[in-house]
Motif scaffolding. Structure first.
Motif, PDB file in Angstrom:
ATOM      1  N   ALA A 143       0.898  19.331   4.425  1.00  0.00           N
ATOM      2  CA  ALA A 143      -0.554  19.533   4.439  1.00  0.00           C
ATOM      3  C   ALA A 143      -1.282  18.197   4.561  1.00  0.00           C
ATOM      4  CB  ALA A 143      -0.998  20.264   3.171  1.00  0.00           C
ATOM      5  N   PHE A 144      -0.764  17.167   3.904  1.00  0.00           N
ATOM      6  CA  PHE A 144      -1.349  15.829   4.002  1.00  0.00           C
ATOM      7  C   PHE A 144      -1.197  15.282   5.415  1.00  0.00           C
ATOM      8  CE2 PHE A 144      -0.051  11.281   3.937  1.00  0.00           C
ATOM      9  CZ  PHE A 144      -1.305  10.720   3.782  1.00  0.00           C
ATOM     10  N   GLN A 145       0.002  15.384   5.973  1.00  0.00           N
ATOM     11  CA  GLN A 145       0.248  14.857   7.312  1.00  0.00           C
ATOM     12  C   GLN A 145      -0.592  15.575   8.366  1.00  0.00           C
ATOM     13  OE1 GLN A 145       1.706  12.179   7.670  1.00  0.00           O
ATOM     14  NE2 GLN A 145       3.634  11.971   6.552  1.00  0.00           N
ATOM     15  N   LYS A 175       0.841  -1.199   0.000  1.00  0.00           N
ATOM     16  CA  LYS A 175       0.000   0.000   0.000  1.00  0.00           C
ATOM     17  C   LYS A 175       0.873   1.246   0.000  1.00  0.00           C
ATOM     18  CE  LYS A 175      -4.018  -1.974   2.367  1.00  0.00           C
ATOM     19  NZ  LYS A 175      -5.018  -1.765   3.440  1.00  0.00           N
ATOM     20  N   LEU A 176       0.624   2.139  -0.957  1.00  0.00           N
ATOM     21  CA  LEU A 176       1.331   3.419  -1.014  1.00  0.00           C
ATOM     22  C   LEU A 176       0.431   4.550  -0.526  1.00  0.00           C
ATOM     23  CD1 LEU A 176       3.058   3.046  -4.515  1.00  0.00           C
ATOM     24  CD2 LEU A 176       3.873   2.284  -2.271  1.00  0.00           C
ATOM     25  N   PHE A 177      -0.807   4.216  -0.188  1.00  0.00           N
ATOM     26  CA  PHE A 177      -1.783   5.168   0.349  1.00  0.00           C
ATOM     27  C   PHE A 177      -1.977   6.361  -0.585  1.00  0.00           C
ATOM     28  CE2 PHE A 177       0.089   2.882   3.929  1.00  0.00           C
ATOM     29  CZ  PHE A 177      -1.059   2.356   4.509  1.00  0.00           C
ATOM     30  N   LEU A 178      -2.272   6.032  -1.843  1.00  0.00           N
ATOM     31  CA  LEU A 178      -2.484   7.056  -2.871  1.00  0.00           C
ATOM     32  C   LEU A 178      -3.951   7.421  -3.048  1.00  0.00           C
ATOM     33  CD1 LEU A 178      -0.070   5.610  -5.612  1.00  0.00           C
ATOM     34  CD2 LEU A 178       0.461   7.236  -3.787  1.00  0.00           C
ATOM     35  N   LYS A 179      -4.859   6.595  -2.486  1.00  0.00           N
ATOM     36  CA  LYS A 179      -6.294   6.822  -2.698  1.00  0.00           C
ATOM     37  C   LYS A 179      -7.015   7.278  -1.435  1.00  0.00           C
ATOM     38  CE  LYS A 179      -8.628   5.529  -5.868  1.00  0.00           C
ATOM     39  NZ  LYS A 179      -9.264   6.249  -7.015  1.00  0.00           N
ATOM     40  N   SER A 205      -5.212  12.406   0.832  1.00  0.00           N
ATOM     41  CA  SER A 205      -4.049  11.811   0.170  1.00  0.00           C
ATOM     42  C   SER A 205      -3.098  12.943  -0.208  1.00  0.00           C
ATOM     43  CB  SER A 205      -4.467  11.032  -1.081  1.00  0.00           C
ATOM     44  OG  SER A 205      -5.023  11.912  -2.047  1.00  0.00           O
ATOM     45  N   ARG A 206      -1.885  12.584  -0.573  1.00  0.00           N
ATOM     46  CA  ARG A 206      -0.925  13.623  -0.963  1.00  0.00           C
ATOM     47  C   ARG A 206      -1.363  14.340  -2.231  1.00  0.00           C
ATOM     48  NH1 ARG A 206       2.263   9.715   1.462  1.00  0.00           N
ATOM     49  NH2 ARG A 206       3.692  10.498   3.086  1.00  0.00           N
TER      50      ARG A 206
END
Length: 208
Positions: free
Chosen positions: A104-106, A18-22, A112-113
């Motif tokens: 901003a994502f964190q 998982k790259l956590f793109l979605k 997501s990024r």
């Protein structure tokens, strides 16, 4: 402007994790890795052995995809990291983590990024009270990042902050979810970053 148009779920399947793109989908059983944990394509289920170079290349591609960086951008960031004092691999990850879109994502301003990058580009983010719409802007220790007043009623930002609030925020940032504001306290330590990333392979790749 160049950008990666490959479907995000295929990118995760190609890297095998998982790259956590979605965004939120990645935490559900609808995630492509949960359903088809093998590379895309008709030969995806055939197991092959990667060479040393292949492993280094895949790791570099994986990090690029996690942070949404194109090849030229990534190479420039690596060159800058290589010139700094300390361990090049750790410097690289710290530079990637200090990008405004990532911060901003964190802080939960995007699920997501890529969504956080869009929010930055749409002039929805202030850094130390000044509007900044450059996703690659490097946030420094002590900087305050917040959502502009006009954008605080956007449903996607509200939902994103609500989701992020249910999970733990990284230790190197401090977030006030009600005020939609956060402080980038310091650069993250290597122990605070994902153990699944092997930045030393990227250093070996670029050192050839």
């Amino acid at each position: 402007m160049a950008k990666n148009l490959e479907p995000k779920c295929k990118q995760c399947r190609r890297e095998g994790e998982k790259l956590f793109l979605k965004g939120e989908k990645c935490f559900t059983d609808k995630c492509a890795i949960e359903r088809r944990n093998y590379p895309p394509g008709q030969h995806g289920q055939k197991k092959g052995r990667l060479s040393d170079y292949g492993g280094q290349l895949r790791e570099k591609q994986k990090i690029r995809k996690i942070y949404g960086i194109l090849e030229k951008q990534f190479r420039n960031i690596y060159k800058f990291a290589d010139k700094q004092r300390g361990i090049t691999g750790e410097n690289l990850l710290q530079l990637l983590e200090s990008r405004l879109d990532n911060v901003a994502f964190q802080m939960g301003f995007g699920t997501s990024r890529s969504e956080a990058r869009q929010i930055v580009r749409h002039n929805c983010i202030l850094v130390n009270g000044n509007r900044v719409n450059i996703p690659s802007y490097r946030v420094k220790a002590g900087d305050t990042v917040e959502v502009v007043q006009k954008a605080r009623d956007q449903l996607r930002i509200k939902k994103s902050i609500e989701i992020a609030n249910n999970r733990a925020f990284p230790t190197w940032i401090e977030v006030d979810t009600k005020a939609m504001k956060g402080i980038y306290k310091s650069k993250p330590e290597r122990a605070d970053l994902p153990a699944t990333i092997n930045e030393s392979l990227v250093v070996e790749l670029y050192s050839k």
